[in-house]
Design an enzyme around this catalytic site. Sequence first.
Site, PDB file in Angstrom:
ATOM      1  CG  ASP A  70      -0.309  -0.411   2.495  1.00 58.95           C
ATOM      2  OD1 ASP A  70       0.933  -0.388   2.578  1.00 58.95           O
ATOM      3  OD2 ASP A  70      -1.040  -0.762   3.424  1.00 58.95           O
ATOM      4  CG  ASN A 107      -9.667  -1.480  11.526  1.00 59.74           C
ATOM      5  OD1 ASN A 107      -8.698  -2.092  11.058  1.00 59.74           O
ATOM      6  ND2 ASN A 107     -10.133  -0.366  10.987  1.00 59.74           N
ATOM      7  CG  HIS A 118      -6.452  -2.129   8.513  1.00 56.36           C
ATOM      8  ND1 HIS A 118      -6.640  -1.127   9.436  1.00 56.36           N
ATOM      9  CD2 HIS A 118      -5.125  -2.113   8.238  1.00 56.36           C
ATOM     10  CE1 HIS A 118      -5.483  -0.554   9.693  1.00 56.36           C
ATOM     11  NE2 HIS A 118      -4.542  -1.131   8.982  1.00 56.36           N
ATOM     12  CD  GLU A 131      -9.227   1.177   7.256  1.00 48.96           C
ATOM     13  OE1 GLU A 131      -9.312   0.263   8.090  1.00 48.96           O
ATOM     14  OE2 GLU A 131      -8.644   2.257   7.491  1.00 48.96           O
TER      15      GLU A 131
END
Length: 239
Positions: A67, A136, A138, A143
């Site tokens: 990313d 979370n 991800h 996400e």
Amino acid sequence: MEIKIYDNAEEIGKEVGSEFVKAVNAKPGIVLGLATGASPIPTYKYICEQYKNGLVSLENVKTFNLDEYVALPKNDKNSYYTFMHVQFFNNTDIKEENVHFLNGNADDVDEECRAYDKLIKNAGGIDIQLLGVGRNGHIGFNEPSNHFTKGSFKVKLTESTIEANSNILTKPHAALCAYHGRRFYYEREKIILIATGKAKADAVKALVDGEVSPACPASILQFHRDTVIYLDKDAASLL
Ligand code: GLP
């Protein structure tokens, strides 16, 4: 998935680092999928030490990072391009033309994502993908959402991710992400995920024992045939 638990992050770095060194020595033109964040730093450090000691060469290795932020100059001190060069590439003999990043400054980011997927495919696919996991659940910047993604894409970062990255995040609230929730993650040969620290315990529990759901993107790894998860005791504390 296989789960391995260690006392601390340094031990994980040695274990995972030596897996990489063995894999590179067995296949010098290996294609690696790489991640940023604190989790892989001890692994990169170990590989660099082995390079320095003449025990491995990355001369023919190809890498694809997961990313990159959108609209952050490539050479900004907070870009993932800079992170990877400082933490890893600059301390090895890897060739610059063999390292690949999504270009978060491309005029047409959708086209950039398609081109990146094609580059990975043309390189023969990823041999080993190194991953961290967000608090979370991800992966990369994939996400939680209501569907598993297909191909690289542009993502608007959640507040929790922006906050978790606030030490390095100056302005981007969007990123390009090569976490191909559906396609590549079923095809990739080997996945190594590292999680350390108490703050990751909930995400680890959800990814290992929870329902497979895009609400926890990492949970899809339960279906992957060759995933090994390296945890320290704190990250594994809820299992
Ligand atoms: C960021 C990165 C991810 C990384 C995650 C966890 O969101 N985009 O690729 O896995 O943070 O980072 P850390 O290892 O620092 O906890």
